[in-house]
Scaffold this motif. Structure first.
Motif, mmCIF file in Angstrom:
data_model
loop_
_atom_site.group_PDB
_atom_site.id
_atom_site.type_symbol
_atom_site.label_atom_id
_atom_site.label_comp_id
_atom_site.label_asym_id
_atom_site.label_seq_id
_atom_site.Cartn_x
_atom_site.Cartn_y
_atom_site.Cartn_z
ATOM 1 N N GLY A 42 -18.980 39.637 43.726
ATOM 2 C CA GLY A 42 -17.548 39.948 43.778
ATOM 3 C C GLY A 42 -16.914 39.444 45.057
ATOM 4 O O GLY A 42 -15.867 38.791 45.037
ATOM 5 N N GLN A 43 -17.507 39.768 46.184
ATOM 6 C CA GLN A 43 -17.174 39.147 47.478
ATOM 7 C C GLN A 43 -18.467 38.543 47.985
ATOM 8 O O GLN A 43 -19.355 39.262 48.442
ATOM 9 N N HIS A 44 -18.576 37.241 47.903
ATOM 10 C CA HIS A 44 -19.848 36.564 48.141
ATOM 11 C C HIS A 44 -20.008 36.107 49.592
ATOM 12 O O HIS A 44 -21.040 36.322 50.216
ATOM 13 N N ALA A 45 -18.978 35.452 50.123
ATOM 14 C CA ALA A 45 -19.062 34.887 51.478
ATOM 15 C C ALA A 45 -17.666 34.790 52.075
ATOM 16 O O ALA A 45 -16.661 34.997 51.384
ATOM 17 N N ALA A 46 -17.613 34.485 53.368
ATOM 18 C CA ALA A 46 -16.333 34.305 54.053
ATOM 19 C C ALA A 46 -16.450 33.178 55.062
ATOM 20 O O ALA A 46 -17.514 32.958 55.649
ATOM 21 N N VAL A 47 -15.350 32.462 55.256
ATOM 22 C CA VAL A 47 -15.266 31.425 56.280
ATOM 23 C C VAL A 47 -14.256 31.880 57.323
ATOM 24 O O VAL A 47 -13.095 32.156 56.999
ATOM 25 N N VAL A 48 -14.710 32.006 58.562
ATOM 26 C CA VAL A 48 -13.846 32.400 59.673
ATOM 27 C C VAL A 48 -13.582 31.167 60.524
ATOM 28 O O VAL A 48 -14.514 30.491 60.959
ATOM 29 N N SER A 49 -12.304 30.861 60.739
ATOM 30 C CA SER A 49 -11.929 29.683 61.536
ATOM 31 C C SER A 49 -11.275 30.126 62.829
ATOM 32 O O SER A 49 -10.337 30.933 62.817
ATOM 33 N N LEU A 56 -19.463 30.270 58.678
ATOM 34 C CA LEU A 56 -19.690 30.804 57.338
ATOM 35 C C LEU A 56 -20.536 32.062 57.428
ATOM 36 O O LEU A 56 -21.539 32.090 58.146
ATOM 37 N N GLU A 57 -20.142 33.110 56.692
ATOM 38 C CA GLU A 57 -20.884 34.366 56.692
ATOM 39 C C GLU A 57 -21.156 34.802 55.260
ATOM 40 O O GLU A 57 -20.234 34.858 54.436
ATOM 41 N N ASP A 58 -22.413 35.082 54.952
ATOM 42 C CA ASP A 58 -22.759 35.662 53.661
ATOM 43 C C ASP A 58 -22.464 37.159 53.696
ATOM 44 O O ASP A 58 -22.865 37.853 54.633
ATOM 45 N N LEU A 59 -21.742 37.660 52.682
ATOM 46 C CA LEU A 59 -21.314 39.061 52.672
ATOM 47 C C LEU A 59 -22.287 39.913 51.850
ATOM 48 O O LEU A 59 -21.885 40.642 50.948
ATOM 49 N N ASN A 60 -23.582 39.792 52.194
ATOM 50 C CA ASN A 60 -24.632 40.545 51.502
ATOM 51 C C ASN A 60 -24.591 40.307 49.988
ATOM 52 O O ASN A 60 -24.693 41.240 49.181
ATOM 53 N N SER A 61 -24.422 39.045 49.619
ATOM 54 C CA SER A 61 -24.339 38.682 48.202
ATOM 55 C C SER A 61 -25.680 38.899 47.509
ATOM 56 O O SER A 61 -26.740 38.912 48.152
ATOM 57 N N THR A 62 -25.638 39.031 46.187
ATOM 58 C CA THR A 62 -26.852 39.274 45.411
ATOM 59 C C THR A 62 -27.774 38.061 45.419
ATOM 60 O O THR A 62 -28.992 38.186 45.606
ATOM 61 N N ASN A 63 -27.208 36.880 45.220
ATOM 62 C CA ASN A 63 -28.023 35.668 45.096
ATOM 63 C C ASN A 63 -28.075 34.817 46.356
ATOM 64 O O ASN A 63 -28.719 33.772 46.370
ATOM 65 N N GLY A 64 -27.389 35.252 47.408
ATOM 66 C CA GLY A 64 -27.477 34.554 48.688
ATOM 67 C C GLY A 64 -26.588 33.324 48.774
ATOM 68 O O GLY A 64 -25.983 32.872 47.798
ATOM 69 N N THR A 65 -26.510 32.782 49.974
ATOM 70 C CA THR A 65 -25.719 31.581 50.271
ATOM 71 C C THR A 65 -26.612 30.575 50.973
ATOM 72 O O THR A 65 -27.318 30.929 51.920
#
Length: 234
Positions: A42-49, A56-65
């Motif tokens: 649902g919320q997989h990752a985020a890019v902070v500029s 790039l940050e993985d938001l504890n996704s199920t399948n990873g980044t």
């Protein structure tokens, strides 16, 4: 301007400019970049500029980044990196800034800035033995105005006693692979932001969160096991 190029099975679907400080990627419609696929959280990752740099940050996704085939939690992006989320790919691209000077000057250097910055980042170690290992300043210029200049003084480790003037808009400190943070100089003051590592940096003994943390005169910062004092000089 940095952007992400979304593709699947080699077919480019769209280009997304990174025009916000934080952009989320995920299956839900509320994300800045929505990828409607069950392999995407649902919320997989985020890019902070932050200025010219993106993380790039993985938001504890199920399948990873994955980045360039390697699983990540937080990653300092460089131009050409391939981000993989299930069957989808996002290529991170930094377009060279147009030169404002005379024709024929500056362009070759502009096209290599991302790689040069990444190479410098890879060599940054607070506890290294070389004086140059203290930190890396981003290429952006200092912010004009009457803001007092920030100073970092290293208190522990091989570089104890060394000082680093925070005259640039962004300064990266830490040890890649262990813990990395960015200190940003803005019109309202200095802020520290966690970039990489399983643990957050601490300020005055308290770990900062995922959001930027305002720095005050005489704050004690700890990054990658090295303690530093932050101060302001008029």
């Amino acid at each position: 301007m940095a952007k992400l190029i979304l593709s699947m099975d080699g077919l480019v679907l769209k280009e997304i400019p990174l025009n916000k400080e934080r952009m989320t990627i995920g299956r839900r419609p509320s994300n800045d970049i929505q990828i409607d696929n069950m392999a995407i959280s649902g919320q997989h990752a985020a890019v902070v500029s932050i200025l010219d740099d993106s993380f790039l940050e993985d938001l504890n996704s199920t399948n990873g980044t994955l980045v360039n085939g390697q699983p990540i939690k937080k990653h300092f992006l460089k131009s050409g990196d391939d981000i993989e989320l299930g069957k989808y790919k996002l290529k991170y691209v930094v377009e060279p800034a147009e030169s404002s000077g005379s024709i024929g000057h500056g362009k070759p250097e502009d096209s290599r800035q991302g790689d040069m910055r990444s190479e410098a980042m890879a060599n940054t170690q607070l506890s290294g033995s070389a004086p140059e290992s203290l930190g890396v300043d981003a290429p952006a210029g200092a912010i004009p105005g009457t803001l007092a200049t920030g100073v970092i003084q290293v208190l522990t480790g091989a570089n104890a006693g060394r000082e680093l003037l925070l005259t640039k808009a962004s300064t990266t400190l830490g040890r890649p692979g262990l813990q990395v943070a960015v200190i940003s100089r803005k019109s309202e003051g200095y802020f520290i932001h966690h970039v990489e590592g399983s643990k957050f940096p601490s300020v005055n003994g308290n770990m900062i969160g995922s959001q930027a943390h305002s720095l005050k005169d005489r704050d004690i910062i700890e990054i990658a096991g090295v303690r530093m004092a932050f101060s302001l000089k008029a």
